[in-house]
Design a protein around this motif. Sequence first.
Motif, PDB file in Angstrom:
ATOM      1  N   UNK A  84      30.169  39.623  49.951  1.00  0.00           N
ATOM      2  CA  UNK A  84      31.358  40.234  49.346  1.00  0.00           C
ATOM      3  C   UNK A  84      31.616  39.609  47.977  1.00  0.00           C
ATOM      4  N   UNK A  85      31.541  38.275  47.900  1.00  0.00           N
ATOM      5  CA  UNK A  85      31.743  37.573  46.625  1.00  0.00           C
ATOM      6  C   UNK A  85      30.732  38.047  45.587  1.00  0.00           C
ATOM      7  N   UNK A  86      29.465  38.168  45.994  1.00  0.00           N
ATOM      8  CA  UNK A  86      28.401  38.586  45.081  1.00  0.00           C
ATOM      9  C   UNK A  86      28.606  40.034  44.630  1.00  0.00           C
ATOM     10  N   UNK A  99      39.939  45.432  41.200  1.00  0.00           N
ATOM     11  CA  UNK A  99      41.018  46.112  41.914  1.00  0.00           C
ATOM     12  C   UNK A  99      41.486  45.286  43.104  1.00  0.00           C
ATOM     13  N   UNK A 100      40.949  44.089  43.253  1.00  0.00           N
ATOM     14  CA  UNK A 100      41.316  43.178  44.340  1.00  0.00           C
ATOM     15  C   UNK A 100      40.229  42.146  44.512  1.00  0.00           C
ATOM     16  N   UNK A 101      40.494  40.934  44.079  1.00  0.00           N
ATOM     17  CA  UNK A 101      39.490  39.868  44.121  1.00  0.00           C
ATOM     18  C   UNK A 101      38.994  39.625  45.546  1.00  0.00           C
ATOM     19  N   UNK A 102      37.791  39.096  45.641  1.00  0.00           N
ATOM     20  CA  UNK A 102      37.219  38.764  46.944  1.00  0.00           C
ATOM     21  C   UNK A 102      38.102  37.744  47.650  1.00  0.00           C
ATOM     22  N   UNK A 103      38.357  38.003  48.917  1.00  0.00           N
ATOM     23  CA  UNK A 103      39.157  37.074  49.698  1.00  0.00           C
ATOM     24  C   UNK A 103      39.645  37.689  50.983  1.00  0.00           C
ATOM     25  N   UNK A 104      40.339  36.886  51.796  1.00  0.00           N
ATOM     26  CA  UNK A 104      40.863  37.374  53.077  1.00  0.00           C
ATOM     27  C   UNK A 104      41.882  38.488  52.870  1.00  0.00           C
ATOM     28  N   UNK A 105      41.926  39.389  53.826  1.00  0.00           N
ATOM     29  CA  UNK A 105      42.915  40.462  53.831  1.00  0.00           C
ATOM     30  C   UNK A 105      43.764  40.292  55.088  1.00  0.00           C
ATOM     31  N   UNK A 106      45.065  40.346  54.941  1.00  0.00           N
ATOM     32  CA  UNK A 106      45.976  40.053  56.036  1.00  0.00           C
ATOM     33  C   UNK A 106      46.176  41.154  57.049  1.00  0.00           C
ATOM     34  N   UNK A 107      45.661  42.358  56.819  1.00  0.00           N
ATOM     35  CA  UNK A 107      45.950  43.479  57.708  1.00  0.00           C
ATOM     36  C   UNK A 107      45.140  43.472  58.999  1.00  0.00           C
ATOM     37  N   UNK A 108      44.000  42.773  59.046  1.00  0.00           N
ATOM     38  CA  UNK A 108      43.213  42.648  60.271  1.00  0.00           C
ATOM     39  C   UNK A 108      42.682  41.227  60.372  1.00  0.00           C
ATOM     40  N   UNK A 109      42.660  40.670  61.568  1.00  0.00           N
ATOM     41  CA  UNK A 109      42.134  39.312  61.723  1.00  0.00           C
ATOM     42  C   UNK A 109      40.682  39.217  61.258  1.00  0.00           C
TER      43      UNK A 109
END
Length: 132
Positions: A84-86, A99-109
């Motif tokens: 994902x980072x790459x 449109x949204x940097x690589x990282x965790x998303x809070x909507x799903x574990x």
Amino acid sequence: MPVISGDGVFSHTTLGANDLPISTAFYDAVLAPLGVNNLGPFGDSAVLYGKDKPALLVLCPGNGEAPSSNGVTIGFAAATTDEVDAFHAAGLAAGGTNEGAAGPRGHLPGAYAAYLRDPAGNKVCAYTFTAQ
């Protein structure tokens, strides 16, 4: 809550909505004959559809722009957070915009994603899920 995942090239497809209840009623009706089910809400502004796992999200765009210009996102499946980072870094280097940097998303574990606009303005993302 179901987990978005896949073995193929795409993780999911997203379609924009101006009015989620109206769009939900429409997609419930037209997808049921195809064996595609409403799998429930995804946060406050989206509904998940699929046969045995989510594959389509119908949503009101998170940035408030009209769905006709912002509602479609193509989600690519990634095996790891490094992928994902790459994906995000390569997209920026190739002329895309963040449109949204690589990282965790809070909507799903365990959700980890990155979002880009390609040079033509199309929205794409890469998603993976980590152990919790």
